[in-house]
Design an enzyme around this catalytic site. Structure first.
Site, PDB file in Angstrom:
ATOM      1  N   GLY A  54       0.744  -1.257  -0.093  1.00 56.05           N
ATOM      2  CA  GLY A  54      -0.089   0.059   0.105  1.00 56.05           C
ATOM      3  C   GLY A  54       1.128   1.214   0.009  1.00 56.05           C
ATOM      4  N   ALA A  55       0.574   2.037  -1.031  1.00 53.67           N
ATOM      5  CA  ALA A  55       1.751   3.346  -1.194  1.00 53.67           C
ATOM      6  C   ALA A  55       1.983   3.922   0.274  1.00 53.67           C
ATOM      7  CB  ALA A  55       0.908   4.083  -2.239  1.00 53.67           C
ATOM      8  N   ARG A  90      10.244  -1.027  -4.409  1.00 56.52           N
ATOM      9  CA  ARG A  90       9.368  -1.424  -5.207  1.00 56.52           C
ATOM     10  C   ARG A  90       9.299  -0.106  -6.057  1.00 56.52           C
ATOM     11  NH1 ARG A  90       3.813  -3.434  -3.192  1.00 56.52           N
ATOM     12  NH2 ARG A  90       3.175  -3.713  -5.142  1.00 56.52           N
ATOM     13  N   GLN A 202      -5.838  -8.896  -2.773  1.00 56.37           N
ATOM     14  CA  GLN A 202      -5.743  -7.724  -1.622  1.00 56.37           C
ATOM     15  C   GLN A 202      -7.259  -7.635  -1.357  1.00 56.37           C
ATOM     16  OE1 GLN A 202      -3.769  -7.703  -4.313  1.00 56.37           O
ATOM     17  NE2 GLN A 202      -1.914  -6.304  -3.846  1.00 56.37           N
ATOM     18  N   ASP A 243      -1.435   4.727  -6.123  1.00 62.08           N
ATOM     19  CA  ASP A 243      -0.025   4.369  -5.634  1.00 62.08           C
ATOM     20  C   ASP A 243       0.691   5.722  -6.483  1.00 62.08           C
ATOM     21  OD1 ASP A 243      -1.222   1.786  -6.318  1.00 62.08           O
ATOM     22  OD2 ASP A 243       0.480   1.433  -4.930  1.00 62.08           O
ATOM     23  N   ASN A 253      -2.977   2.553 -10.298  1.00 59.67           N
ATOM     24  CA  ASN A 253      -3.487   1.836  -9.299  1.00 59.67           C
ATOM     25  C   ASN A 253      -3.349   0.470  -9.694  1.00 59.67           C
ATOM     26  OD1 ASN A 253      -4.622   1.930  -6.614  1.00 59.67           O
ATOM     27  ND2 ASN A 253      -6.548   1.313  -7.607  1.00 59.67           N
ATOM     28  N   LYS A 254      -3.792  -0.286  -8.633  1.00 56.48           N
ATOM     29  CA  LYS A 254      -3.642  -1.890  -8.893  1.00 56.48           C
ATOM     30  C   LYS A 254      -4.350  -2.143 -10.197  1.00 56.48           C
ATOM     31  CE  LYS A 254      -2.272  -4.062  -6.658  1.00 56.48           C
ATOM     32  NZ  LYS A 254      -0.686  -4.315  -7.147  1.00 56.48           N
TER      33      LYS A 254
HETATM   34  C1  LIG Z   1      -3.651   3.628  -0.555  1.00 59.77           C
HETATM   35  S1  LIG Z   1      -2.612   2.973  -1.539  1.00 59.77           S
HETATM   36  C2  LIG Z   1      -3.077   1.271  -1.855  1.00 59.77           C
HETATM   37  C3  LIG Z   1      -2.657   0.793  -3.168  1.00 59.77           C
HETATM   38  O1  LIG Z   1      -1.798   0.068  -3.089  1.00 59.77           O
HETATM   39  C4  LIG Z   1      -1.940  -1.296  -3.510  1.00 59.77           C
HETATM   40  O2  LIG Z   1      -0.899  -1.948  -4.073  1.00 59.77           O
HETATM   41  P1  LIG Z   1      -0.195  -3.173  -3.382  1.00 59.77           P
HETATM   42  O3  LIG Z   1      -1.066  -4.045  -2.673  1.00 59.77           O
HETATM   43  O4  LIG Z   1       0.415  -3.686  -4.683  1.00 59.77           O
HETATM   44  O5  LIG Z   1       0.980  -2.345  -2.618  1.00 59.77           O
HETATM   45  C5  LIG Z   1      -3.092  -0.962  -4.534  1.00 59.77           C
HETATM   46  O6  LIG Z   1      -2.738  -0.331  -5.842  1.00 59.77           O
HETATM   47  C6  LIG Z   1      -3.958   0.005  -3.937  1.00 59.77           C
HETATM   48  O7  LIG Z   1      -4.814   0.713  -4.413  1.00 59.77           O
END
Ligand SMILES: CSC[C@H]1O[C@H](OP(=O)(O)O)[C@H](O)[C@@H]1O
Length: 368
Positions: A54-55, A90, A202, A243, A253-254
């Site tokens: 999560g960013a 990352r 997630q 992100d 984003n994801k």
């Molecule tokens: C509030 S940032 C959350 C954002 O981060 C996630 O990516 P990851 O689980 O790969 O770190 C995803 O893009 C979420 O929306």
């Protein structure tokens, strides 16, 4: 937020004053395991392997990683080594570089003998700032939910979200979920459609777990369901996290977010993105062209981990041996598909003028 009645954050400085506690998100929802980070390398591996993700949480972890590094080697060389180790953990979430730049700015000018204490102090500030920012996002996003609730008195407001932009993606409150938690606490009837979010799930594993522990009604859905729900008027608005937001308002984003935004646009469903200002990257003028998209291991696609009927965790392969796999972790939604950006300073149009007016300091940071 609450886990079985006890308040938790996603990351914290331990009582020993120097080690760092974090929820190991790879083990959820089946096991609640606390990890203890005791070195800069621990923090880098935790980010790379998504023990934390999560960013905003990636940024907070990197900040504490720098503090752990200053205990190990507070020299200029040690500061550079720590920055270089953490910044590559990352590539997509800009919050990682933002936090490391903040830490380097605070530490570089001071006596190495004072750097460890100063590093923990600055990391603590970044952590508390994240919580405060997310409270602001909660209040600004709440107004959107309230406006919908007012148009359908007594009925449920259905929110769709993708991936996990919850309190597990930040230090606390979350970004996309912050308005949802606040609405729930204010007695507004909300229900959340939770995209499972392949391949790491997630949504199914983290967002559902969070919402369940907080008593927020929700339904886990396969990723490809959202368009159907929108066609049938079952989604009042979508709120996702991000992100990195480019200067032109494009939103990274994801993976799968772009497709959800297309379906929302086609069905007239408001599509909002919730973000803290450190996620804005004015150094990138065109998100689709310039934001680096992380590609992760194919094992995240070929393998699934779950709990057997007798309670054992088991990993199984779901793709034939020898079939090639591609695993793009993010995509970029063009600003034209985004209804608004929910920030700690209000809900903004997804364009440079609005972002620059609200956050001039982010322009200055990009110019450094
Ligand atoms: C509030 S940032 C959350 C954002 O981060 C996630 O990516 P990851 O689980 O790969 O770190 C995803 O893009 C979420 O929306």
């Amino acid at each position: 937020m609450k886990v079985d009645g006890k308040h938790f954050r996603s990351i914290w400085r331990e009582r020993d004053g120097w080690s760092v506690g974090a929820i190991d998100q790879r083990r959820l929802p089946h096991e609640f395991v606390i990890a203890r980070l005791t070195s800069c390398e621990d923090a880098a591996v935790a980010i790379r392997d998504m023990l934390v993700r999560g960013a905003p949480l990636i940024g907070a972890t990197a900040a504490y990683g720098m503090a752990l590094a200053m205990r190990e080697d507070a020299s200029d060389a040690g500061l550079k080594r720590a920055y270089d180790t953490l910044v590559v953990a990352r590539p997509t979430a800009i919050n990682l570089k933002w936090a490391l730049d903040e830490m380097r700015t605070a530490l570089a000018p001071i006596d190495p003998l004072e750097r460890a204490e100063a590093a923990y102090a600055r990391a603590d500030e970044i952590v508390e700032q994240d919580v405060e920012i997310n409270r602001g996002i909660a209040g600004n996003g709440l107004a959107l939910i309230e406006a919908i609730a007012a148009k359908k008195p007594g009925e449920v407001v259905n929110v769709l979200t993708h991936c996990n932009a919850g309190w597990l993606a930040t230090v606390d409150w979350g970004t996309a979920t912050a308005p949802i938690y606040l609405a729930h606490e204010r007695g507004i009837k909300v229900h959340v459609w939770v995209d499972e979010t392949r391949p790491r799930n997630q949504g199914a594993s983290l967002t559902a777990w969070e919402l369940g522990h907080h008593g927020v009604p929700h339904t886990v859905i396969p990723d490809n369901t959202g368009g159907h729900l929108m066609q049938h008027g079952m989604v009042d608005l979508a709120i996702v996290g991000t992100d990195r937001v480019a200067a032109n308002g494009d939103v990274c984003n994801k993976i799968g977010t772009y497709l959800k935004a297309l379906a929302a646009h086609d069905n007239g469903v408001p599509f909002y993105v919730a973000l803290p200002s450190p996620t804005i990257d004015f150094a990138v003028s065109d998100g689709i062209r310039d934001i680096p998209i992380e590609q992760r291991s194919g094992a995240e696609v070929t393998d699934m981990t779950g709990r057997t009927a007798d309670g054992r965790l088991e990993t199984v392969r779901i793709v034939p041996e020898g079939s090639p796999v591609a695993n793009y972790a993010f995509d970029v939604t063009p600003a034209r598909l985004v209804t608004g950006l929910i920030t700690e300073r209000g809900v903004l149009k997804p364009d440079r003028a609005a972002l620059a007016a609200a956050f001039p300091e982010r322009i200055a940071a990009a110019a450094e």
